[in-house]
Write a protein that holds these residues in place. Sequence first.
Motif, PDB file in Angstrom:
ATOM      1  N   TYR A 115     -51.600  -5.132 -21.126  1.00 44.27           N
ATOM      2  CA  TYR A 115     -50.555  -4.904 -20.123  1.00 44.27           C
ATOM      3  C   TYR A 115     -51.156  -4.412 -18.803  1.00 44.27           C
ATOM      4  O   TYR A 115     -50.900  -4.983 -17.733  1.00 44.27           O
ATOM      5  CB  TYR A 115     -49.534  -3.889 -20.653  1.00 44.27           C
ATOM      6  CG  TYR A 115     -48.520  -3.501 -19.614  1.00 44.27           C
ATOM      7  CD1 TYR A 115     -47.552  -4.413 -19.185  1.00 44.27           C
ATOM      8  CD2 TYR A 115     -48.550  -2.238 -19.018  1.00 44.27           C
ATOM      9  CE1 TYR A 115     -46.639  -4.068 -18.193  1.00 44.27           C
ATOM     10  CE2 TYR A 115     -47.633  -1.896 -18.045  1.00 44.27           C
ATOM     11  CZ  TYR A 115     -46.683  -2.811 -17.629  1.00 44.27           C
ATOM     12  OH  TYR A 115     -45.797  -2.485 -16.646  1.00 44.27           O
ATOM     13  N   LEU A 116     -51.983  -3.352 -18.896  1.00 38.59           N
ATOM     14  CA  LEU A 116     -52.519  -2.745 -17.663  1.00 38.59           C
ATOM     15  C   LEU A 116     -53.404  -3.732 -16.894  1.00 38.59           C
ATOM     16  O   LEU A 116     -53.307  -3.857 -15.672  1.00 38.59           O
ATOM     17  CB  LEU A 116     -53.312  -1.478 -17.992  1.00 38.59           C
ATOM     18  CG  LEU A 116     -52.473  -0.312 -18.522  1.00 38.59           C
ATOM     19  CD1 LEU A 116     -53.364   0.833 -18.976  1.00 38.59           C
ATOM     20  CD2 LEU A 116     -51.509   0.177 -17.439  1.00 38.59           C
ATOM     21  N   LEU A 117     -54.257  -4.454 -17.644  1.00 38.22           N
ATOM     22  CA  LEU A 117     -55.161  -5.390 -16.958  1.00 38.22           C
ATOM     23  C   LEU A 117     -54.384  -6.529 -16.318  1.00 38.22           C
ATOM     24  O   LEU A 117     -54.686  -6.959 -15.200  1.00 38.22           O
ATOM     25  CB  LEU A 117     -56.212  -5.937 -17.939  1.00 38.22           C
ATOM     26  CG  LEU A 117     -57.281  -4.926 -18.365  1.00 38.22           C
ATOM     27  CD1 LEU A 117     -58.194  -5.508 -19.420  1.00 38.22           C
ATOM     28  CD2 LEU A 117     -58.113  -4.479 -17.156  1.00 38.22           C
ATOM     29  N   THR A 118     -53.346  -7.030 -17.022  1.00 35.74           N
ATOM     30  CA  THR A 118     -52.561  -8.130 -16.462  1.00 35.74           C
ATOM     31  C   THR A 118     -51.864  -7.699 -15.173  1.00 35.74           C
ATOM     32  O   THR A 118     -51.902  -8.399 -14.158  1.00 35.74           O
ATOM     33  CB  THR A 118     -51.498  -8.620 -17.480  1.00 35.74           C
ATOM     34  OG1 THR A 118     -52.130  -8.786 -18.733  1.00 35.74           O
ATOM     35  CG2 THR A 118     -50.848  -9.919 -17.057  1.00 35.74           C
ATOM     36  N   VAL A 152     -40.661 -11.213 -16.641  1.00 38.74           N
ATOM     37  CA  VAL A 152     -39.897 -10.599 -17.735  1.00 38.74           C
ATOM     38  C   VAL A 152     -40.809 -10.377 -18.952  1.00 38.74           C
ATOM     39  O   VAL A 152     -40.766  -9.307 -19.602  1.00 38.74           O
ATOM     40  CB  VAL A 152     -38.705 -11.513 -18.124  1.00 38.74           C
ATOM     41  CG1 VAL A 152     -37.943 -10.941 -19.313  1.00 38.74           C
ATOM     42  CG2 VAL A 152     -37.787 -11.693 -16.922  1.00 38.74           C
ATOM     43  N   ALA A 153     -41.664 -11.368 -19.234  1.00 33.62           N
ATOM     44  CA  ALA A 153     -42.544 -11.258 -20.414  1.00 33.62           C
ATOM     45  C   ALA A 153     -43.498 -10.077 -20.257  1.00 33.62           C
ATOM     46  O   ALA A 153     -43.712  -9.307 -21.208  1.00 33.62           O
ATOM     47  CB  ALA A 153     -43.330 -12.555 -20.584  1.00 33.62           C
ATOM     48  N   ILE A 154     -44.054  -9.912 -19.053  1.00 32.02           N
ATOM     49  CA  ILE A 154     -45.010  -8.807 -18.830  1.00 32.02           C
ATOM     50  C   ILE A 154     -44.278  -7.458 -18.949  1.00 32.02           C
ATOM     51  O   ILE A 154     -44.789  -6.511 -19.560  1.00 32.02           O
ATOM     52  CB  ILE A 154     -45.661  -8.912 -17.420  1.00 32.02           C
ATOM     53  CG1 ILE A 154     -46.340 -10.264 -17.224  1.00 32.02           C
ATOM     54  CG2 ILE A 154     -46.629  -7.761 -17.171  1.00 32.02           C
ATOM     55  CD1 ILE A 154     -47.667 -10.429 -17.853  1.00 32.02           C
ATOM     56  N   SER A 155     -43.044  -7.396 -18.376  1.00 25.58           N
ATOM     57  CA  SER A 155     -42.288  -6.131 -18.463  1.00 25.58           C
ATOM     58  C   SER A 155     -41.975  -5.807 -19.923  1.00 25.58           C
ATOM     59  O   SER A 155     -42.033  -4.642 -20.343  1.00 25.58           O
ATOM     60  CB  SER A 155     -40.969  -6.239 -17.694  1.00 25.58           C
ATOM     61  OG  SER A 155     -41.241  -6.506 -16.362  1.00 25.58           O
ATOM     62  N   ARG A 156     -41.662  -6.877 -20.701  1.00 27.78           N
ATOM     63  CA  ARG A 156     -41.363  -6.650 -22.120  1.00 27.78           C
ATOM     64  C   ARG A 156     -42.604  -6.107 -22.842  1.00 27.78           C
ATOM     65  O   ARG A 156     -42.515  -5.194 -23.666  1.00 27.78           O
ATOM     66  CB  ARG A 156     -40.912  -7.976 -22.751  1.00 27.78           C
ATOM     67  CG  ARG A 156     -40.143  -7.754 -24.033  1.00 27.78           C
ATOM     68  CD  ARG A 156     -39.533  -9.036 -24.550  1.00 27.78           C
ATOM     69  NE  ARG A 156     -38.487  -9.584 -23.706  1.00 27.78           N
ATOM     70  CZ  ARG A 156     -38.231 -10.894 -23.548  1.00 27.78           C
ATOM     71  NH1 ARG A 156     -38.977 -11.789 -24.163  1.00 27.78           N
ATOM     72  NH2 ARG A 156     -37.257 -11.305 -22.774  1.00 27.78           N
ATOM     73  N   LEU A 157     -43.769  -6.654 -22.486  1.00 30.26           N
ATOM     74  CA  LEU A 157     -45.024  -6.174 -23.088  1.00 30.26           C
ATOM     75  C   LEU A 157     -45.234  -4.686 -22.747  1.00 30.26           C
ATOM     76  O   LEU A 157     -45.613  -3.884 -23.611  1.00 30.26           O
ATOM     77  CB  LEU A 157     -46.209  -7.008 -22.570  1.00 30.26           C
ATOM     78  CG  LEU A 157     -47.594  -6.587 -23.059  1.00 30.26           C
ATOM     79  CD1 LEU A 157     -47.729  -6.782 -24.560  1.00 30.26           C
ATOM     80  CD2 LEU A 157     -48.694  -7.378 -22.344  1.00 30.26           C
ATOM     81  N   GLY A 158     -44.917  -4.316 -21.492  1.00 31.33           N
ATOM     82  CA  GLY A 158     -45.044  -2.914 -21.069  1.00 31.33           C
ATOM     83  C   GLY A 158     -44.136  -2.009 -21.882  1.00 31.33           C
ATOM     84  O   GLY A 158     -44.556  -0.951 -22.371  1.00 31.33           O
ATOM     85  N   ASN A 159     -42.872  -2.456 -22.053  1.00 30.42           N
ATOM     86  CA  ASN A 159     -41.924  -1.646 -22.831  1.00 30.42           C
ATOM     87  C   ASN A 159     -42.388  -1.493 -24.272  1.00 30.42           C
ATOM     88  O   ASN A 159     -42.355  -0.401 -24.841  1.00 30.42           O
ATOM     89  CB  ASN A 159     -40.535  -2.296 -22.813  1.00 30.42           C
ATOM     90  CG  ASN A 159     -39.913  -2.190 -21.428  1.00 30.42           C
ATOM     91  OD1 ASN A 159     -40.302  -1.342 -20.646  1.00 30.42           O
ATOM     92  ND2 ASN A 159     -38.974  -3.066 -21.112  1.00 30.42           N
ATOM     93  N   TRP A 160     -42.851  -2.616 -24.850  1.00 29.98           N
ATOM     94  CA  TRP A 160     -43.296  -2.558 -26.244  1.00 29.98           C
ATOM     95  C   TRP A 160     -44.524  -1.665 -26.423  1.00 29.98           C
ATOM     96  O   TRP A 160     -44.697  -1.029 -27.450  1.00 29.98           O
ATOM     97  CB  TRP A 160     -43.547  -3.983 -26.790  1.00 29.98           C
ATOM     98  CG  TRP A 160     -42.297  -4.485 -27.436  1.00 29.98           C
ATOM     99  CD1 TRP A 160     -41.397  -5.367 -26.930  1.00 29.98           C
ATOM    100  CD2 TRP A 160     -41.767  -4.054 -28.702  1.00 29.98           C
ATOM    101  NE1 TRP A 160     -40.338  -5.536 -27.781  1.00 29.98           N
ATOM    102  CE2 TRP A 160     -40.547  -4.738 -28.889  1.00 29.98           C
ATOM    103  CE3 TRP A 160     -42.185  -3.172 -29.695  1.00 29.98           C
ATOM    104  CZ2 TRP A 160     -39.763  -4.554 -30.023  1.00 29.98           C
ATOM    105  CZ3 TRP A 160     -41.413  -2.986 -30.834  1.00 29.98           C
ATOM    106  CH2 TRP A 160     -40.210  -3.675 -30.972  1.00 29.98           C
TER     107      TRP A 160
END
Length: 407
Positions: free
Chosen positions: A358-361, A377-385
């Motif tokens: 997440y952080l690197l992306t 949206v996919a990246i934000s979802r990864l952050g939440n997870w």
Amino acid sequence: MNVDSLYALRDVAGVPSHPILFLVLGVVTFALHMFAVHVMLGGAALTIRGALSQDSYWRQLANAMLSTAKIAVSVAVVIGVAPLLFVQVIYDPFWYTSNVLSAWWVIGFIIILSVAYLLIYLFYFKNEDLTQNKTRCPGSMILSLALFIVVGLIMHTLTNQMLSPDQWMEWYAPQGQIDASGTQLHSINWARFIFMIALAAPVTGAWLYGYRHYISVRPGSDSGYLEFVHTLARKLLAQGSVVSLLIGAIWMVSLPENQTEFLTNPMLYITAVALIALAMVPTLFGSKINNGYTAYWLVAIAFVVIALVAVDREIIRWFALVVESGYNPMDYPINMDWYSTILFFATFAVVGGMACTYLLTVAWQAGQTEGTYTPSVAISRLGNWTIYIIAIWIVHYFAVGFWVWAQ
Ligand code: HEM
């Protein structure tokens, strides 16, 4: 020193997995720690150089390197904990004795590190945009870098003292008089320490190649600035490698007697060749070094060189402690704990993997975007997870702890 006394200092609980696992993880995480330390030292030095200059390119670089140094110091500190844990597990008789002999410095380490850390942020808050032609409080940044180097010196001394068990008694009771103060740093190998620090130059050179490529793909990037960074990167890489090699050679010819067997070890020569190869990569690639991902490969090669140094360092420790002192960490009694071993790797892969991805992306995409960056949206979802997984991990940690305690 009598080897039985060394064995008597071991943890009676044994180790929770095979010692080789801790040895390998110790070397790998030490390499990661040093790589972050080198980027931090190089970034901080370039920040100071640029902040004291009126040249607009130097100031632009200082601005970027201040952010790099701030992040790298956090990474260095966090990753530094890992080799600390591993060295304590398999070399505890040596590590703890060394720590007790310089106890004031071990505590001082945390205070000095905290002050250095605060000073870098003080400089940042005073100079949020260094591209403006004014630098406020440059002394805070200079002092911060100096204190970080003192922190490294403390770590070096602790590592170095553990390699000389034969001298512990003399340090503890010089001329038979007990000195339990713990105020002394007893054994500094300056050539070794300066070598470890000097490697920051070639590593930062390689890092600058990566940085140059990273900003070059932005629309409207300044070709004059890119050329300035390229020239500096080449100089740091080439001259830094040669200087490191020379200091490394001084370290090798001045190795203490219980470590000289390393001079006939092929790893020494492989590392020297790798360092020379690192310096030559830009010459070999010519202008192609700025094509595609080549510059990032250079950063990866710099990491490989640091990893080789980490292996050398471990071989030297092996000669000093296993061959010369007769202490073998591989015969540490194993009290196999599958749960903690699996948990360690699962945490590393799942929690660490998700957080790093997440952080690197986000860092990658934000750096390549003009204006405000909005993650998909996919990246934000990864952050939440990532946050949910960390929360689940913390709950699980306490739940297992209470369950074990209640047994
Ligand atoms: C931020 C400033 C730091 C600098 C400049 C620094 C630098 C260094 C250097 C040069 C060494 C190699 C010593 C040698 O082999 O001669 C080293 C080793 C080490 N550092 Fe750091 N360090 C820093 C922070 C930390 C922190 C915060 C930790 C832990 C929380 C840490 C943990 C370690 C450990 C455990 C070793 C030795 C590992 C081993 O012997 O296997 N360092 N450090």
